[in-house]
Design a protein around this motif. Structure first.
Motif, PDB file in Angstrom:
ATOM      1  N   LEU A 191      -5.161  -7.656   8.817  1.00 16.74           N
ATOM      2  CA  LEU A 191      -3.949  -7.948   8.300  1.00 16.74           C
ATOM      3  C   LEU A 191      -2.658  -7.374   9.517  1.00 16.74           C
ATOM      4  CD1 LEU A 191      -4.322  -5.487   5.328  1.00 16.74           C
ATOM      5  CD2 LEU A 191      -3.642  -8.265   5.721  1.00 16.74           C
TER       6      LEU A 191
ATOM      7  N   LEU B 171      -8.192  -5.796   1.704  1.00 17.34           N
ATOM      8  CA  LEU B 171      -8.723  -5.332   2.117  1.00 17.34           C
ATOM      9  C   LEU B 171      -8.833  -3.561   1.350  1.00 17.34           C
ATOM     10  CD1 LEU B 171      -7.962  -5.384   5.965  1.00 17.34           C
ATOM     11  CD2 LEU B 171     -10.018  -5.822   4.450  1.00 17.34           C
ATOM     12  N   VAL B 172      -9.843  -2.817   0.923  1.00 20.00           N
ATOM     13  CA  VAL B 172      -9.549  -1.808   1.064  1.00 20.00           C
ATOM     14  C   VAL B 172     -10.324  -0.624   2.409  1.00 20.00           C
ATOM     15  CG1 VAL B 172     -11.194   0.657  -0.240  1.00 20.00           C
ATOM     16  CG2 VAL B 172     -10.990  -2.123  -1.129  1.00 20.00           C
ATOM     17  N   PHE B 173      -9.349   0.561   2.549  1.00 17.02           N
ATOM     18  CA  PHE B 173      -9.520   0.976   3.626  1.00 17.02           C
ATOM     19  C   PHE B 173      -9.779   2.894   3.451  1.00 17.02           C
ATOM     20  CE2 PHE B 173      -6.513  -0.632   6.626  1.00 17.02           C
ATOM     21  CZ  PHE B 173      -6.223  -1.883   6.136  1.00 17.02           C
ATOM     22  N   GLY B 174      -9.713   3.313   4.193  1.00 17.01           N
ATOM     23  CA  GLY B 174     -11.216   4.008   4.236  1.00 17.01           C
ATOM     24  C   GLY B 174     -10.003   5.631   4.665  1.00 17.01           C
ATOM     25  N   LYS B 175     -10.018   6.627   4.240  1.00 11.79           N
ATOM     26  CA  LYS B 175      -9.137   7.907   4.830  1.00 11.79           C
ATOM     27  C   LYS B 175      -8.338   8.226   6.397  1.00 11.79           C
ATOM     28  CE  LYS B 175     -10.516  10.074   0.210  1.00 11.79           C
ATOM     29  NZ  LYS B 175     -11.101  10.992  -0.251  1.00 11.79           N
TER      30      LYS B 175
ATOM     31  N   PHE C  76      -8.174   3.928  10.767  1.00  9.34           N
ATOM     32  CA  PHE C  76      -8.739   3.759   9.529  1.00  9.34           C
ATOM     33  C   PHE C  76     -10.084   2.428   9.873  1.00  9.34           C
ATOM     34  CE2 PHE C  76      -6.091   6.130   7.309  1.00  9.34           C
ATOM     35  CZ  PHE C  76      -4.703   6.513   8.330  1.00  9.34           C
TER      36      PHE C  76
ATOM     37  N   TYR D  13       0.662  -1.352   0.069  1.00  6.83           N
ATOM     38  CA  TYR D  13       0.030  -0.319   0.567  1.00  6.83           C
ATOM     39  C   TYR D  13       1.147   1.555  -0.315  1.00  6.83           C
ATOM     40  CZ  TYR D  13      -4.556  -2.699   1.151  1.00  6.83           C
ATOM     41  OH  TYR D  13      -4.965  -3.668   1.074  1.00  6.83           O
TER      42      TYR D  13
ATOM     43  N   GLN E  14     -11.995   4.413  -2.975  1.00  5.92           N
ATOM     44  CA  GLN E  14     -12.088   3.998  -1.543  1.00  5.92           C
ATOM     45  C   GLN E  14     -13.014   3.455  -1.237  1.00  5.92           C
ATOM     46  OE1 GLN E  14      -9.101   6.607  -1.601  1.00  5.92           O
ATOM     47  NE2 GLN E  14      -8.189   5.083   0.403  1.00  5.92           N
TER      48      GLN E  14
ATOM     49  N   HIS F 239      -5.478  11.278   1.216  1.00  2.00           N
ATOM     50  CA  HIS F 239      -5.673   9.852   0.372  1.00  2.00           C
ATOM     51  C   HIS F 239      -6.304   8.542   1.060  1.00  2.00           C
ATOM     52  CE1 HIS F 239      -5.316  11.646  -3.100  1.00  2.00           C
ATOM     53  NE2 HIS F 239      -4.327  12.345  -3.004  1.00  2.00           N
ATOM     54  N   GLY F 240      -5.604   7.995   2.528  1.00  2.00           N
ATOM     55  CA  GLY F 240      -5.727   7.534   3.201  1.00  2.00           C
ATOM     56  C   GLY F 240      -4.677   6.194   2.628  1.00  2.00           C
ATOM     57  N   LEU F 241      -4.569   4.965   2.841  1.00  2.00           N
ATOM     58  CA  LEU F 241      -4.327   3.909   1.439  1.00  2.00           C
ATOM     59  C   LEU F 241      -4.784   3.323   0.841  1.00  2.00           C
ATOM     60  CD1 LEU F 241      -3.251   3.952   5.481  1.00  2.00           C
ATOM     61  CD2 LEU F 241      -2.519   1.222   4.757  1.00  2.00           C
TER      62      LEU F 241
ATOM     63  N   GLU G 260      -4.937  -0.392  -7.102  1.00  2.36           N
ATOM     64  CA  GLU G 260      -6.219   0.084  -7.624  1.00  2.36           C
ATOM     65  C   GLU G 260      -5.208   1.288  -8.744  1.00  2.36           C
ATOM     66  OE1 GLU G 260      -7.968   3.311  -5.271  1.00  2.36           O
ATOM     67  OE2 GLU G 260      -7.333   1.915  -3.729  1.00  2.36           O
TER      68      GLU G 260
END
Lengths: 112, 112
Positions: free
Chosen positions: A101, B100-104, B88, A35, B2, A41-43, A59
């Motif tokens: 994770l 996993l998709v993370f937020g900001k 997060f 990541y 996101q 933008h976060g991760l 992405e």
């Protein structure tokens, strides 16, 4: 703490040079991830791997490549670094059983 | 893009108060996780809640999940200065074995 180490932890390089970041784990997890983290933008996921020689794009994969020749190592390569790739890069390993994770401490890359 | 979006972006409270952070997401999920990140460090897993669960507790943490509203909340009770960190949410989509998709993130400051 999960046995995951990233190297180098800090690197300054110039535009156009190749850069390789290494993620090494001692947990024998199949799943590994790269990541990047940027303000606002976060991760964001760059690439991930579900096993040796099994990798896929995330992405924001443009400009990055990865390799996984051994379970314990996941390499992230910037073939020709650009200033937009200045970021903090995090490697993570995943537990197939629990879904959580475990993250490394990050690699801060500055591209001048 | 996101998947999760945390709200608020930043939160400042006094020690001893409760802190509530919210997360909204867009697609169906298998589970939702919360992570914490201290300044300059990697993320640390806090808690995982599955799509068929509505509430989960871990010490001073309470997480709720409302799949009909596609939202989750993280409550930290009796906050301490040491809780100062970014938090997060991350979602595992209900579409196969996806990362996993993370937020900001929400930046929490607990003032002593």
């Amino acid at each position: 703490d999960a046995g995951i180490t990233q190297s180098p932890r800090h690197k300054v390089t110039e535009t156009g040079t190749p850069v390789t970041l290494r993620c090494h784990q001692t947990e024998n997890h199949r799943y590994m991830y790269w990541y990047r983290q940027d303000p606002g933008h976060g991760l964001r996921l760059i690439h991930y791997s579900y096993g040796v020689k099994d990798t896929d794009k995330g992405e924001v994969s443009d400009g990055y490549s990865v390799s996984r020749s051994k379970t314990e190592d996941f390499l992230l390569t910037l073939e020709s670094a650009t200033s937009s790739q200045t970021s903090v890069y995090f490697c993570a390993i995943g537990s197939q059983n629990t879904g959580e994770l475990f993250f490394g401490e990050g690699s801060r890359l500055t591209v001048l | 893009s996101q998947q999760g979006e945390e709200d608020p972006q930043a939160l400042s409270i006094q020690e001893g108060e409760n802190a509530t952070m919210n997360c909204s997401y867009k697609t169906s999920i298998n589970n939702l996780q919360w992570y914490r990140q201290n300044s300059g460090r990697g993320l640390v897993h806090l808690i995982l809640i599955r799509s068929n669960e509505r509430e989960k507790h871990s010490g001073r943490l309470r997480v709720t999940l409302d799949t009909s509203k596609k939202s989750s909340s993280l409550l930290i009770t009796a906050s301490r200065a040491a809780d100062t960190a970014s938090y997060f949410c991350a979602t595992e989509r209900n579409s196969g074995n996806t990362p996993l998709v993370f937020g900001k993130g929400t930046r929490l400051s607990v003032i002593a």
